[in-house]
Design a protein around this motif. Structure first.
Motif, PDB file in Angstrom:
ATOM      1  N   PHE A   1       0.813  -1.222   0.000  1.00  0.00           N
ATOM      2  CA  PHE A   1       0.000   0.000   0.000  1.00  0.00           C
ATOM      3  C   PHE A   1       0.848   1.275   0.000  1.00  0.00           C
ATOM      4  N   MET A   2       1.955   1.238  -0.729  1.00  0.00           N
ATOM      5  CA  MET A   2       2.851   2.392  -0.731  1.00  0.00           C
ATOM      6  C   MET A   2       2.199   3.607  -1.379  1.00  0.00           C
ATOM      7  N   LEU A   3       1.426   3.419  -2.437  1.00  0.00           N
ATOM      8  CA  LEU A   3       0.770   4.546  -3.093  1.00  0.00           C
ATOM      9  C   LEU A   3      -0.435   5.024  -2.290  1.00  0.00           C
ATOM     10  N   LYS A   4      -1.211   4.099  -1.786  1.00  0.00           N
ATOM     11  CA  LYS A   4      -2.400   4.462  -0.993  1.00  0.00           C
ATOM     12  C   LYS A   4      -2.011   5.263   0.249  1.00  0.00           C
ATOM     13  N   LEU A   5      -0.986   4.830   0.953  1.00  0.00           N
ATOM     14  CA  LEU A   5      -0.538   5.535   2.156  1.00  0.00           C
ATOM     15  C   LEU A   5       0.037   6.911   1.813  1.00  0.00           C
ATOM     16  N   THR A   6       0.775   6.983   0.716  1.00  0.00           N
ATOM     17  CA  THR A   6       1.342   8.263   0.300  1.00  0.00           C
ATOM     18  C   THR A   6       0.243   9.254  -0.049  1.00  0.00           C
ATOM     19  N   MET A   7      -0.752   8.810  -0.794  1.00  0.00           N
ATOM     20  CA  MET A   7      -1.839   9.705  -1.198  1.00  0.00           C
ATOM     21  C   MET A   7      -2.630  10.175   0.024  1.00  0.00           C
ATOM     22  N   GLY A   8      -2.853   9.300   0.988  1.00  0.00           N
ATOM     23  CA  GLY A   8      -3.539   9.706   2.208  1.00  0.00           C
ATOM     24  C   GLY A   8      -2.783  10.786   2.957  1.00  0.00           C
ATOM     25  N   GLU A   9      -1.475  10.657   3.006  1.00  0.00           N
ATOM     26  CA  GLU A   9      -0.638  11.651   3.679  1.00  0.00           C
ATOM     27  C   GLU A   9      -0.657  12.989   2.944  1.00  0.00           C
TER      28      GLU A   9
END
Length: 132
Positions: free
Chosen positions: A101-109
Motif C-alpha cells: 500500500f505504498m501509493l495508498k498511504l502516500t496519497m492519504g498523507e
C-alpha cells in the motif's frame, strides 16, 4: 465614502493579474505535490531489482478548473505489490501476500499536506499583487 475611477481601474487590473497568477500557482503546486508524492512513494516501495522503485511517474492534467495528479507505475507487477496477491501452487491457492500500500498511504498523507501548500502559495501571490 467614494472611489475614484482610477482606483477601480487599478483594482480591476490587479484582479486580472491575480487570476493569471493563480493559474500558474495551481500548476506549480500541483507539480510540487506530485514530485513530493513520487519521492514518498519511492521511499515506501520495496526493492528487489529496483525496477519498481525507479518506474514511478506522474502526470498533471487540467480538467476545467481542476488539476488532477495521476501517479502511476508501468511495471507489470506493481499492482500486485501495492494491493497484495494470492500464492498459487499447482493450480491451488495456498496463501496470500499482503500488499504494501505504498501509493495508498502516500496519497492519504498528501491529502492533508496539499491544501496547506496551496493556501500558502496563494496568500503569497495575493500579498505580492495587492500589497498587503
Amino acid at each position: 465614502m467614494g472611489f475614484e475611477f482610477g482606483q477601480v481601474a487599478e483594482l480591476r487590473d490587479k484582479v486580472k493579474e491575480f487570476r493569471i497568477a493563480s493559474g500558474r500557482v495551481h500548476d506549480k503546486i500541483a507539480r510540487r505535490v506530485a514530485l513530493l508524492a513520487i519521492r514518498k512513494v519511492k521511499l515506501m516501495t520495496p526493492v528487489d531489482t529496483g525496477d519498481l522503485r525507479n518506474n514511478w511517474q506522474f502526470q498533471v492534467v487540467k480538467k476545467g478548473d481542476v488539476y488532477v495528479i495521476v501517479i502511476f507505475n508501468q511495471v507489470e507487477y506493481a499492482s500486485f505489490v501495492e494491493s497484495g496477491h494470492r500464492i498459487v501452487v499447482a493450480g491451488r491457492t495456498v496463501g496470500w501476500v499482503e500488499g504494501r500500500f505504498m501509493l495508498k498511504l502516500t496519497m492519504g498523507e498528501l491529502e492533508s499536506i496539499a491544501p496547506r501548500m496551496w493556501e500558502r502559495e496563494i496568500e503569497r501571490e495575493m500579498r505580492r499583487i495587492f500589497g498587503q
